[in-house]
Design an enzyme around this catalytic site. Structure first.
Site, short mmCIF file in Angstrom:
data_model
loop_
_atom_site.label_atom_id
_atom_site.label_comp_id
_atom_site.label_asym_id
_atom_site.label_seq_id
_atom_site.Cartn_x
_atom_site.Cartn_y
_atom_site.Cartn_z
N TYR A 175 0.88 -1.17 0.00
CA TYR A 175 0.00 0.00 0.00
C TYR A 175 0.92 1.22 0.00
O TYR A 175 1.39 1.66 1.05
CB TYR A 175 -0.90 -0.03 1.23
CG TYR A 175 -1.80 1.18 1.39
CD1 TYR A 175 -2.39 1.80 0.28
CD2 TYR A 175 -2.09 1.71 2.65
CE1 TYR A 175 -3.21 2.90 0.43
CE2 TYR A 175 -2.92 2.80 2.82
CZ TYR A 175 -3.47 3.40 1.70
OH TYR A 175 -4.30 4.50 1.85
N ASP A 214 -2.21 -1.19 -3.98
CA ASP A 214 -2.57 0.19 -4.30
C ASP A 214 -1.27 0.97 -4.38
O ASP A 214 -0.65 1.28 -3.36
CB ASP A 214 -3.48 0.74 -3.19
CG ASP A 214 -3.88 2.19 -3.41
OD1 ASP A 214 -3.37 2.82 -4.37
OD2 ASP A 214 -4.70 2.71 -2.62
#
Length: 334
Positions: A175, A214
Site C-alpha cells: 500500500y 494500491d
C-alpha cells in the site's frame, strides 16, 4: 487512496462459479458479466445509481483455470466497514488462492477470514497512528518466508508491506504512500521509490518478483479520466509518474493489465465518493499487478473487477498465473 477525481468502463472474464445469498427475502438480480470475443474487454455499464453495498448475489461463471492460481488485490478502505458492505460475499464468489488487502485500518489482527479457507494469514498494522494504513494477506499456500519491511525506516512502521516468498517467486503486497492533498509527502514518496528499487533488486538476485497493491499513481494519461486537470494532484504529478516509470523499467517489471490491454481506456480501480464519480465513471487506475519479465509468459489474465463496487471506493484487481502451486494446497501446521 483518498483524494482523486475519476469515466466509463468495463470488465473481464471471471473464474469459478460460486454464489452467496443472505437471508434477505428481497429479490435482487445478480451481477451479470458479458464477455466480448476478443481479449478481456467484457463490458458492464456504469450503475445508474451509486451502490453503497455489494449485491446480495455475486456470480462468476467461468471455471478455475487448470494449472493456474488466482491472485486478488483490493484496497478495502477499512476492513470493518467493508465487512458490513458485502466483503465476505465477494470473497466467497471470487475464491482467490491468495487475497491481498490494503488500507485495512486495523490496529490488531482481526479474525474475519476462516482458517479453513485460508490457513495462512498475515496482517501488518500502522504502529505510529491508530486506524491508519494497514495490509493483510490470506493464502491457501504456505510461504517459505514472510517479511513486513522494505528497508525504509520512515514508512516501515505504517504497515504498508507484506512480502511472501514462494518456491518460484516473491509476492510483494503493498500500500504505497499517498503524496498528500498538498503534496506534503511527495518528497518522502520519491525517496521511498528509490529505496523500493534497491529492495526489489536485492530480492531479484534470488528469484523473480510480483509487485501488487494500491500503488497510488496513475501511470499514464489513459489511466485516469481527467488527466489535464490533475497534473498537480497527488497520484498524477510528473514526479510520481517518473518515479514509477524508473522503478519498473530498472527492475524489469511489466504492468500486466496494460500489457494485455495497451489501448483500453475508461477502466479504473478507484473512484472518489464525491461528485458521483462512480456513476459517471470518473476514475483512476492506481492498483496494479506488476510482474518480473521472467514471469510474463506465465500470465494468463490480468483484469479489474469493475462491477465489484460498494464495499470500498476501490475495485479488486485480478491476476491469473500459471503455477504448479495450484496442485498443492497445503494445510496449516498444527
Amino acid at each position: 487512496m483518498a483524494h482523486f477525481v475519476s469515466p466509463k468502463f468495463s470488465i473481464v472474464h471471471s473464474i469459478p462459479r460460486f454464489s452467496f445469498r443472505s437471508f434477505s427475502t428481497k429479490k435482487i438480480n445478480p451481477i451479470k458479466m458479458t464477455t466480448k470475443k476478443r481479449s478481456n474487454e467484457s463490458e458492464i455499464e456504469p450503475p445508474k445509481k451509486l451502490l453503497k453495498t455489494l449485491p446480495e448475489v455475486i456470480e462468476f461463471k467461468n471455471q478455475p483455470v487448470p494449472g493456474a492460481i488466482k491472485l486478488v488485490s483490493w484496497n478495502v478502505a477499512g476492513i470493518n466497514a467493508a465487512l458490513k458492505k458485502g466483503f465476505e460475499r465477494y470473497v466467497e464468489a471470487e475464491d482467490p488462492d491468495i487475497l491481498m488487502l490494503q488500507e485495512t485500518k486495523a490496529n490488531t489482527d482481526l479474525k474475519y477470514m476462516k482458517k479453513s479457507r485460508y490457513p495462512f494469514q498475515y496482517q501488518s498494522h500502522c504502529t505510529s497512528k491508530k486506524g491508519y494504513s494497514g495490509t493483510a494477506v490470506f493464502s491457501k499456500f504456505k510461504p517459505l518466508s514472510v517479511e513486513y519491511k522494505v528497508n525504509d525506516d520512515e514508512l516501515d512502521q505504517e504497515g504498508r508491506f507484506i512480502i511472501l516468498e514462494f518456491n518460484e517467486w516473491y509476492l510483494i503486497a503493498s500500500y504505497i504512500v499517498n503524496a498528500g492533498t498538498k503534496l506534503e509527502r511527495l518528497d518522502l514518496k520519491h525517496k521511498h521509490f528509490e529505496k523500493l528499487e534497491s529492495y526489489f533488486a536485492e530480492l531479484q538476485t534470488k528469484k523473480p518478483i510480483i509487485w501488487t497493491g494500491d500503488i497510488n499513481v496513475a501511470h499514464t494519461e489513459i489511466d485516469l479520466a481527467r488527466p489535464k486537470s490533475n497534473l498537480k494532484t497527488a497520484g498524477f504529478t510528473p514526479q510520481e509518474r517518473a518515479d514509477l516509470t524508473r522503478l519498473i523499467e530498472n527492475r524489469g517489471l511489466v504492468d500486466t493489465f496494460r500489457q494485455q490491454n495497451p489501448d483500453v481506456k475508461d477502466r479504473y480501480t478507484y473512484y472518489s465518493y464525491r461528485f458521483d464519480c462512480r456513476t459517471k465513471n470518473l476514475g483512476w487506475r492506481i492498483d496494479y499487478f506488476f510482474v518480473d519479465n521472467k514471469l510474463l509468459e506465465k500470465v494468463i489474465l490480468s483484469d479489474i473487477r469493475s462491477n465489484i463496487y460498494g464495499a470500498s471506493d476501490h475495485c479488486p484487481i485480478l491476476l491469473i498465473l500459471k503455477d504448479e502451486m495450484s496442485n498443492n494446497t497445503e494445510v496449516e501446521d498444527k
